[in-house]
Design an enzyme around this catalytic site. Sequence first.
Site, short mmCIF file in Angstrom:
data_model
loop_
_atom_site.label_atom_id
_atom_site.label_comp_id
_atom_site.label_asym_id
_atom_site.label_seq_id
_atom_site.Cartn_x
_atom_site.Cartn_y
_atom_site.Cartn_z
N TYR A 1 0.98 -1.43 -0.24
CA TYR A 1 0.15 0.14 -0.27
C TYR A 1 0.98 1.43 0.05
O TYR A 1 1.05 1.94 -0.67
CB TYR A 1 -0.59 -0.23 1.19
CG TYR A 1 -1.68 0.67 1.76
CD1 TYR A 1 -2.86 0.62 0.48
CD2 TYR A 1 -2.01 1.74 2.38
CE1 TYR A 1 -4.02 2.68 0.52
CE2 TYR A 1 -2.59 3.48 2.72
CZ TYR A 1 -3.81 3.19 1.46
OH TYR A 1 -4.58 4.13 1.63
N VAL B 1 -9.75 0.48 12.65
CA VAL B 1 -10.53 1.22 13.85
C VAL B 1 -11.44 1.50 14.24
O VAL B 1 -12.35 1.18 15.15
CB VAL B 1 -9.54 1.82 14.55
CG1 VAL B 1 -9.36 3.40 14.37
CG2 VAL B 1 -9.23 1.63 16.03
N ARG C 1 0.28 9.59 14.22
CA ARG C 1 -0.32 10.40 13.45
C ARG C 1 -0.74 12.15 13.61
O ARG C 1 -1.19 11.44 14.19
CB ARG C 1 -0.63 9.53 12.02
CG ARG C 1 -0.72 9.86 10.75
CD ARG C 1 -1.50 9.17 9.80
NE ARG C 1 -0.85 7.51 9.97
CZ ARG C 1 -1.19 6.36 9.12
NH1 ARG C 1 -2.69 6.59 9.62
NH2 ARG C 1 -0.56 5.49 9.33
P1 NAD Z 1 -12.73 1.88 0.01
O1 NAD Z 1 -11.90 0.48 0.26
O2 NAD Z 1 -14.02 1.02 0.59
O3 NAD Z 1 -12.51 1.99 -1.40
C1 NAD Z 1 -12.21 1.67 -2.51
C2 NAD Z 1 -12.77 1.54 -2.99
O4 NAD Z 1 -11.86 1.36 -4.25
C3 NAD Z 1 -13.70 0.43 -3.53
O5 NAD Z 1 -14.75 0.50 -3.86
C4 NAD Z 1 -13.14 -0.54 -4.07
O6 NAD Z 1 -14.21 -2.16 -5.04
C5 NAD Z 1 -12.59 -0.18 -5.14
N1 NAD Z 1 -11.32 -1.03 -5.82
C6 NAD Z 1 -9.93 -1.56 -5.53
N2 NAD Z 1 -9.53 -1.71 -6.20
C7 NAD Z 1 -9.79 -1.44 -7.49
C8 NAD Z 1 -9.38 -1.57 -9.06
N3 NAD Z 1 -8.22 -2.11 -9.13
N4 NAD Z 1 -10.16 -1.39 -10.04
C9 NAD Z 1 -11.50 0.01 -9.46
N5 NAD Z 1 -11.85 -0.33 -8.07
C10 NAD Z 1 -11.21 -0.76 -7.13
O7 NAD Z 1 -11.79 2.52 0.90
P2 NAD Z 1 -12.11 4.32 0.86
O8 NAD Z 1 -11.31 4.70 2.92
O9 NAD Z 1 -12.78 4.75 0.33
O10 NAD Z 1 -10.63 4.78 0.21
C11 NAD Z 1 -10.88 5.23 -1.04
C12 NAD Z 1 -9.46 6.24 -1.61
O11 NAD Z 1 -8.77 7.19 -0.29
C13 NAD Z 1 -8.44 4.85 -1.65
O12 NAD Z 1 -8.11 5.52 -2.49
C14 NAD Z 1 -7.27 5.29 -0.43
O13 NAD Z 1 -6.03 4.74 -0.26
C15 NAD Z 1 -7.81 7.02 0.36
N6 NAD Z 1 -7.49 6.36 1.34
C16 NAD Z 1 -8.49 6.63 2.19
C17 NAD Z 1 -8.14 7.20 3.78
C18 NAD Z 1 -9.14 6.66 4.12
O14 NAD Z 1 -9.51 7.04 5.41
N7 NAD Z 1 -10.24 6.18 4.26
C19 NAD Z 1 -7.13 7.34 3.73
C20 NAD Z 1 -5.77 7.49 2.76
C21 NAD Z 1 -6.36 7.37 1.51
N1 UDP Z 2 -6.21 -0.79 15.69
C1 UDP Z 2 -6.86 -0.94 16.73
N2 UDP Z 2 -8.03 -1.91 16.99
C2 UDP Z 2 -8.62 -2.17 15.64
C3 UDP Z 2 -8.21 -1.81 14.34
C4 UDP Z 2 -6.99 -0.98 15.00
O1 UDP Z 2 -6.25 -0.79 18.23
O2 UDP Z 2 -9.66 -3.13 15.93
C5 UDP Z 2 -5.20 0.26 15.87
C6 UDP Z 2 -3.68 0.04 14.74
O3 UDP Z 2 -3.68 -0.80 15.31
C7 UDP Z 2 -3.52 1.56 14.43
C8 UDP Z 2 -4.83 2.26 14.48
O4 UDP Z 2 -5.51 1.51 14.80
O5 UDP Z 2 -2.58 1.24 15.45
C9 UDP Z 2 -5.40 2.88 12.76
O6 UDP Z 2 -5.52 0.85 12.54
P1 UDP Z 2 -6.41 1.42 10.53
O7 UDP Z 2 -6.95 0.01 10.50
O8 UDP Z 2 -7.59 1.57 11.29
O9 UDP Z 2 -5.77 2.19 10.14
P2 UDP Z 2 -4.29 3.15 9.95
O10 UDP Z 2 -3.28 2.17 10.77
O11 UDP Z 2 -3.81 2.30 8.20
O12 UDP Z 2 -3.57 4.24 10.22
#
Ligand code: NAD
Ligand code: UDP
Length: 316
Positions: A144, A186, A276
């Site tokens: 990722y 989380v 973070r």
């Molecule tokens: P999500 O998993 O709900 O959405 C991702 C979407 O992409 C899903 O609908 C999935 O089916 C689709 N997808 C995955 N692989 C694909 C492919 N190869 N072709 C077409 N579609 C595909 O996650 P989200 O939280 O909505 O995240 C959306 C975007 O934002 C992602 O790129 C993620 O990396 C980025 N992002 C999200 C967060 C967050 O906290 N939610 C933080 C940082 C970055």
């Molecule tokens: N985490 C946790 N319990 C859970 C899921 C996640 O304590 O059931 C912790 C995880 O180890 C991380 C933080 O929560 O430190 C955020 O995790 P998440 O998977 O939501 O996002 P990311 O690590 O990608 O920021």
Amino acid sequence: MKRILVTGGAGFLGSHLCDRLIKDGQDVLCADNFFTGSKRNVAHLLNHPYFELMRHDVTFPLYVEVDRIFNLACPASPVHYQHDPVQTTKTSVHGAINMLGLAKRLDARILQASTSEVYGDPEVHPQQEGYWGRVNPIGLRSCYDEGKRCAETLFFDYFRQHELDIKVVRIFNTYGPRMHPNDGRVVSNFIVQALKGQDITIYGDGSQTRSFCYVDDLIEVIVRMMETERGFTGPINIGNPGEFTMLELAEMVLKLVGGKSRLVFQPLPSDDPRQRQPDISLARSKLGWEPKVGLEDGLKETIAYFRKLLSEDPSA
Ligand code: NAD
Ligand code: UDP
Ligand code: UDP
């Protein structure tokens, strides 16, 4: 009216973005392979005359005619992106190449949903855009983190080499309604566990921190970023600077949900970032944006969503 492609549009953030764009009167094409997203997230839009849903995997070329591209396709939860890590890297890298190729052919503006994960486990706090990050290139999270870093590289090389009109946003942890109940992140984990009266799983000692942004605030700033002048590329941090430990989050969720769940401690996943917090000075000054929804209010909305979802489908 603009023709706007949203990849990953049936996911959590993507579906909220589609809602917003339709509300703004745009013509929206949503492309998704439904790996983590679902038709359910956009079902209410299917009859709208300016909304179109297309099953498509961005690792394959896509030939459509649009004016703007929001590239969100990629699983975002560690559980999901580690399920098929090779596909995760392909989605970020091949997906970026295909969407950049599409943008190049059309001279369309393209925005990349990058992530705070490009900073890895940071030794600078809070994180500013100028920080290059501390990412393990060979760990379980690398598919990722490095995939997203390579996508940023591709965006900036298409900008320099082909003068593409790019925008890169680095999204910090975002939560809200339509997160998948088994997503593994989380906020959804803690809420679903509390609602089901199950143990709340804290990984490690719960002292690690995250900064949580409510989805409405995030969609607003993504849309603003897309409409900035050509040449303003980012990368730009977007998120809510309020920083909480996972223990604080668990206690807040328990207080809001009520019930009798206990906190249990489980091993910390490898390479889990210790802390973070976004420095959002650039978003404040350049986009005039400030997150408005505090954690407690955002959690209340999210809890209400999951409560309804679980009452309709207890197996969800
Ligand atoms: P999500 O998993 O709900 O959405 C991702 C979407 O992409 C899903 O609908 C999935 O089916 C689709 N997808 C995955 N692989 C694909 C492919 N190869 N072709 C077409 N579609 C595909 O996650 P989200 O939280 O909505 O995240 C959306 C975007 O934002 C992602 O790129 C993620 O990396 C980025 N992002 C999200 C967060 C967050 O906290 N939610 C933080 C940082 C970055
Ligand atoms: N985490 C946790 N319990 C859970 C899921 C996640 O304590 O059931 C912790 C995880 O180890 C991380 C933080 O929560 O430190 C955020 O995790 P998440 O998977 O939501 O996002 P990311 O690590 O990608 O920021
Ligand atoms: N591409 C696409 N749709 C288009 C144009 C290109 O999916 O409308 C894909 C195509 O698969 C190509 C990639 O984008 O491999 C990169 O395109 P680019 O023009 O940058 O490179 P090239 O075609 O020269 O490899």
